[in-house]
Design a protein around this motif. Structure first.
Motif, PDB file in Angstrom:
ATOM      1  N   ILE A 153     -11.547   0.926   1.710  1.00  0.00           N
ATOM      2  CA  ILE A 153     -10.837   1.131   0.441  1.00  0.00           C
ATOM      3  C   ILE A 153      -9.347   1.231   0.733  1.00  0.00           C
TER       4      ILE A 153
ATOM      5  N   GLY B   7      -3.399  -1.357   2.275  1.00  0.00           N
ATOM      6  CA  GLY B   7      -2.129  -1.115   2.959  1.00  0.00           C
ATOM      7  C   GLY B   7      -2.270  -1.463   4.428  1.00  0.00           C
TER       8      GLY B   7
ATOM      9  N   GLU C   1      -8.859  -3.545  -2.822  1.00  0.00           N
ATOM     10  CA  GLU C   1      -7.534  -2.995  -3.130  1.00  0.00           C
ATOM     11  C   GLU C   1      -7.351  -3.032  -4.641  1.00  0.00           C
ATOM     12  N   LYS C   2      -6.985  -1.879  -5.213  1.00  0.00           N
ATOM     13  CA  LYS C   2      -6.950  -1.837  -6.683  1.00  0.00           C
ATOM     14  C   LYS C   2      -5.784  -2.625  -7.264  1.00  0.00           C
TER      15      LYS C   2
ATOM     16  N   GLY D 247       1.038   0.062  -2.024  1.00  0.00           N
ATOM     17  CA  GLY D 247       1.294   1.504  -1.914  1.00  0.00           C
ATOM     18  C   GLY D 247       2.461   1.780  -0.982  1.00  0.00           C
TER      19      GLY D 247
ATOM     20  N   TRP E  73      -3.827   8.219  -2.119  1.00  0.00           N
ATOM     21  CA  TRP E  73      -4.961   8.391  -3.056  1.00  0.00           C
ATOM     22  C   TRP E  73      -6.204   8.914  -2.325  1.00  0.00           C
TER      23      TRP E  73
ATOM     24  N   VAL F 171     -10.025   9.618  -3.872  1.00  0.00           N
ATOM     25  CA  VAL F 171     -11.204   8.837  -3.469  1.00  0.00           C
ATOM     26  C   VAL F 171     -12.251   9.760  -2.833  1.00  0.00           C
TER      27      VAL F 171
ATOM     28  N   LYS G 110       1.953   6.864  10.251  1.00  0.00           N
ATOM     29  CA  LYS G 110       3.143   6.033  10.034  1.00  0.00           C
ATOM     30  C   LYS G 110       2.772   4.570  10.127  1.00  0.00           C
TER      31      LYS G 110
HETATM   32  C1  LIG Z   1       9.442   6.751   1.635  1.00  0.00           C
HETATM   33  C2  LIG Z   1       8.659   6.426   2.876  1.00  0.00           C
HETATM   34  C3  LIG Z   1       9.307   5.883   3.972  1.00  0.00           C
HETATM   35  C4  LIG Z   1       8.575   5.596   5.134  1.00  0.00           C
HETATM   36  N1  LIG Z   1       9.220   5.004   6.175  1.00  0.00           N
HETATM   37  C5  LIG Z   1       8.513   4.656   7.275  1.00  0.00           C
HETATM   38  C6  LIG Z   1       9.136   3.960   8.330  1.00  0.00           C
HETATM   39  O1  LIG Z   1      10.296   3.570   8.227  1.00  0.00           O
HETATM   40  N2  LIG Z   1       8.411   3.706   9.452  1.00  0.00           N
HETATM   41  C7  LIG Z   1       7.116   4.092   9.568  1.00  0.00           C
HETATM   42  O2  LIG Z   1       6.549   3.866  10.636  1.00  0.00           O
HETATM   43  N3  LIG Z   1       6.469   4.703   8.550  1.00  0.00           N
HETATM   44  C8  LIG Z   1       7.126   4.978   7.414  1.00  0.00           C
HETATM   45  N4  LIG Z   1       6.489   5.564   6.360  1.00  0.00           N
HETATM   46  C9  LIG Z   1       5.046   5.787   6.441  1.00  0.00           C
HETATM   47  C10 LIG Z   1       4.264   4.492   6.118  1.00  0.00           C
HETATM   48  O3  LIG Z   1       4.796   3.845   5.006  1.00  0.00           O
HETATM   49  C11 LIG Z   1       2.810   4.851   5.857  1.00  0.00           C
HETATM   50  O4  LIG Z   1       2.320   5.578   6.937  1.00  0.00           O
HETATM   51  C12 LIG Z   1       1.900   3.637   5.682  1.00  0.00           C
HETATM   52  O5  LIG Z   1       2.469   2.654   4.868  1.00  0.00           O
HETATM   53  C13 LIG Z   1       0.587   4.100   5.084  1.00  0.00           C
HETATM   54  O6  LIG Z   1      -0.234   2.976   4.866  1.00  0.00           O
HETATM   55  P1  LIG Z   1      -1.662   3.164   4.215  1.00  0.00           P
HETATM   56  O7  LIG Z   1      -2.324   1.849   4.271  1.00  0.00           O
HETATM   57  O8  LIG Z   1      -2.366   4.309   4.856  1.00  0.00           O
HETATM   58  O9  LIG Z   1      -1.389   3.608   2.710  1.00  0.00           O
HETATM   59  P2  LIG Z   1      -0.896   2.711   1.478  1.00  0.00           P
HETATM   60  O10 LIG Z   1       0.028   1.656   1.909  1.00  0.00           O
HETATM   61  O11 LIG Z   1      -0.418   3.645   0.418  1.00  0.00           O
HETATM   62  O12 LIG Z   1      -2.217   1.968   0.999  1.00  0.00           O
HETATM   63  C14 LIG Z   1      -3.233   2.595   0.270  1.00  0.00           C
HETATM   64  C15 LIG Z   1      -3.767   1.579  -0.718  1.00  0.00           C
HETATM   65  O13 LIG Z   1      -4.963   2.070  -1.305  1.00  0.00           O
HETATM   66  C16 LIG Z   1      -5.037   1.541  -2.615  1.00  0.00           C
HETATM   67  N5  LIG Z   1      -5.986   2.335  -3.404  1.00  0.00           N
HETATM   68  C17 LIG Z   1      -5.840   3.626  -3.801  1.00  0.00           C
HETATM   69  N6  LIG Z   1      -6.925   4.018  -4.505  1.00  0.00           N
HETATM   70  C18 LIG Z   1      -7.778   2.967  -4.545  1.00  0.00           C
HETATM   71  C19 LIG Z   1      -9.042   2.754  -5.153  1.00  0.00           C
HETATM   72  N7  LIG Z   1      -9.680   3.709  -5.866  1.00  0.00           N
HETATM   73  N8  LIG Z   1      -9.625   1.529  -5.001  1.00  0.00           N
HETATM   74  C20 LIG Z   1      -9.000   0.536  -4.308  1.00  0.00           C
HETATM   75  N9  LIG Z   1      -7.794   0.693  -3.736  1.00  0.00           N
HETATM   76  C21 LIG Z   1      -7.185   1.889  -3.848  1.00  0.00           C
HETATM   77  C22 LIG Z   1      -3.598   1.647  -3.124  1.00  0.00           C
HETATM   78  O14 LIG Z   1      -3.339   0.780  -4.209  1.00  0.00           O
HETATM   79  C23 LIG Z   1      -2.800   1.304  -1.865  1.00  0.00           C
HETATM   80  O15 LIG Z   1      -2.396  -0.053  -1.835  1.00  0.00           O
HETATM   81  C24 LIG Z   1       7.186   5.864   5.184  1.00  0.00           C
HETATM   82  C25 LIG Z   1       6.536   6.396   4.070  1.00  0.00           C
HETATM   83  C26 LIG Z   1       7.257   6.649   2.916  1.00  0.00           C
HETATM   84  C27 LIG Z   1       6.548   7.159   1.710  1.00  0.00           C
END
Ligand SMILES: Cc1cc2nc3c(=O)[nH]c(=O)nc-3n(C[C@H](O)[C@H](O)[C@H](O)COP(=O)(O)OP(=O)(O)OC[C@H]3O[C@@H](n4cnc5c(N)ncnc54)[C@H](O)[C@@H]3O)c2cc1C
Length: 531
Positions: A15, A18, A39-40, A46, A213, A217, A361
């Protein structure tokens, strides 16, 4: 209509699209485990599309979290080797200005040495010569191995590689229910956000990689996870202000990183608690506060032109159950809640086939995916080691157009007769748009404009969609990708999203441009009349 699907081909449901979810899909695919990623919204919709794109050397965390610093150091070195096409090896500077904590400045070289992290002391005059926009009163400077990484390309390449090895992906598809029976998730309900179609699947294992999220979830399976949502806002300058990443030499705080990316620079960030991760938007107050603080390090930030602000949400997991890996920042407030990653086996809460992987990260996504993949293998009783540590990430056709240099280079080198530039700021032509639409295959007609924005530079330049939005929409109609009212609906949605980022920086030229855009979209297309 509800269709029942027995995904024999997909043993694991992931789920979230990202960098974590797509990284897990690739990790599992390389181990021969078929998965379905849902991916929603869209890939990188995200936090993965709302960050600085800084490939951390680890130096930012040497004072607050040496473990996270070491992880960043190791993973960034690995990614530079395995995914060089996603990375610009800019190097980085840490600089202090009068008033910064002298104790921390004095300690910094020892803190780096303890982690084994190379940091070369520079004479402030040398640093100022290397980066002419630095303040003229820099009092200390170090060079480190920071770089920048394209998160859009990373997500697209991860999922393309995974799909080439048998993984499947559904975007615009939201998980709406995790139905638990007898201590395990038996069925998962999916809802297509665009078509309204419902689907029920029966995976053997569910991996929650839904970032901010994750708590919402996890609640669906009755396996609570206490997640705090911390919004970070960033602003994009019209020009690239530095060759290297510029960090403020102090404990991690607001407005202390300036990251170059292609032809722009990104200044960030803030840390503001929000209740709902879907309600994430940059605010005037955050932008003003950041600029006030950052001009001490880079004075031109006071007068430069900004093209957009945007925001992402960090999941700060309070209930770590002993699984989270420490505290990323530690100067109080939300920065003192864990910014390490959380890998949770929900078997301890009575749901045997459910894992959450969140936090961490961008820089450490591969490592997080490896750890989630290892746990998934133990649960599925598959004995295959992780291969992402040694296997290069192949560049994909899906990810190539996010490179800010490629549009212009392609146009200059290989412009074809009859082709026209649709996005003048970033030099994206009609042929390029068509190739991306073909690449998106079966669901290309769903949110085409937003999808193109994620997969290319369309809408990312100084006009922010003012001119290219209507032009690309017209082209999509001409080529039969859009019909009836869909294009105008999409344009309205697209412009609305871009507007969120423009509203907090409306002074000077962007204000004039906003008025022009209003005249074009409302005067010519009567977009304001659409519901
Ligand atoms: C402002 C900011 C700056 C940052 N800068 C850096 C940086 O410079 N360098 C670095 O290394 N890290 C950085 N980070 C951290 C990095 O961005 C995150 O660690 C990383 O992008 C997280 O990825 P993820 O896939 O876990 O989450 P996300 O990218 O948030 O993906 C989660 C996905 O799940 C989907 N989703 C949610 N609920 C559901 C559902 N019910 N059904 C289907 N899909 C769903 C969402 O739509 C989303 O696309 C930063 C974070 C932030 C907030």
């Amino acid at each position: 209509m509800t269709k029942a699907l027995k995904p024999d081909a997909a043993r694991v449901l992931i789920i979230g699209g990202g960098v974590t979810g797509t990284g897990v899909a690739r990790d599992l695919a390389l181990r021969g485990i078929p998965s379905l990623l849902v991916e929603k919204r869209d890939l990188a919709a995200g936090a993965s599309g709302g960050n600085h794109g800084l490939l951390h050397s680890g130096a930012r965390y040497v004072g607050s979290d040496p473990e996270a610093a070491r992880e960043c150091m190791e993973e960034s070195a690995l990614l530079k080797r395995l995914a060089p096409h996603c990375i610009e090896d800019t190097k980085g500077l840490f600089v202090a200005v009068p008033g910064d904590d002298e104790h921390y400045i004095a300690e910094f070289p020892d803190l780096c040495a303890k982690v084994g992290l190379p940091a070369k002391e520079l004479d402030p005059k040398t640093a100022m010569a290397m980066e002419p926009h630095l303040a003229r009163d820099v009092i200390a400077a170090y060079e480190v191995r920071d770089g920048t990484i394209d998160p859009f390309m990373l997500c697209l390449d991860n999922i393309s590689h995974a799909c080439s090895l048998g993984a499947q992906m559904l975007r615009n598809t939201k998980v709406t229910a995790l139905n638990v029976e007898g201590g395990a998730i038996r069925t998962v309900s999916l809802h297509n956000e665009k078509t309204g179609d419902e689907l029920v699947i029966e995976p053997e294992l569910v991996i929650n990689a839904s970032g901010a999220w994750a708590g919402i979830v996890a609640d669906m399976a009755g396996a609570p996870l206490s997640v705090v949502h911390s919004q970070g806002t960033l602003v994009i300058t019209q020009d690239r202000l530095s060759a290297r990443v510029v960090n403020r030499l102090r404990m991690a705080s607001d407005a202390d990183i300036l990251v170059p990316g292609g032809s722009v620079s990104i200044l960030g960030t803030t840390s503001v608690r929000i209740d709902d991760p879907d309600d994430c938007r940059p605010t005037v107050e955050e932008v003003d506060r950041m600029l006030d603080d950052a001009i001490a390090m880079v004075p031109i930030l006071e007068t430069t032109r900004y093209i957009r602000a945007y925001a992402g949400v960090r999941p700060l997991v309070a209930d770590t159950n002993g699984d989270a890996n420490g505290d990323g920042d530690s100067n109080g407030g939300d920065r003192s809640v864990s910014r390490g990653y959380t890998l949770k086996d929900h078997a301890s809460q009575g749901v045997a086939n459910f894992i959450t992987i969140t936090g961490g990260k961008l820089t450490t996504f591969r490592y997080m995916a490896e750890k989630a993949g290892d746990l998934a293998c133990r649960k599925l009783k598959v004995d295959v080691p992780c291969r992402t540590r040694t296997e290069p990430l192949p560049p994909s056709d899906a990810g190539r157009w996010t490179d800010p240099r490629l549009g212009a280079r392609t146009w200059v080198d290989r412009a074809e007769e009859g082709d026209v530039i649709l996005c003048e700021c970033e030099m994206v032509s009609g042929r390029v748009v068509d190739s991306m639409m073909q690449e998106m295959a079966q669901d290309s007609k769903l949110s085409a404009l937003s999808a193109l924005n994620i997969r290319s530079r369309v809408g990312k330049g100084p006009c922010q969609g003012c001119f290219c939005g209507p032009r690309v929409t017209a082209h999509l109609y001409d080529e039969g990708w859009l019909e009836a009212d869909r294009g105008l609906d999409e344009l309205k949605e697209f412009v609305g999203r871009r507007w969120r980022g423009k509203a907090p920086i409306l002074w000077g030229v962007p204000l004039q441009q906003a008025e022009l855009q209003e005249a074009l979209l409302c005067g010519m297309l009567e977009l304001e009349r659409k519901p």
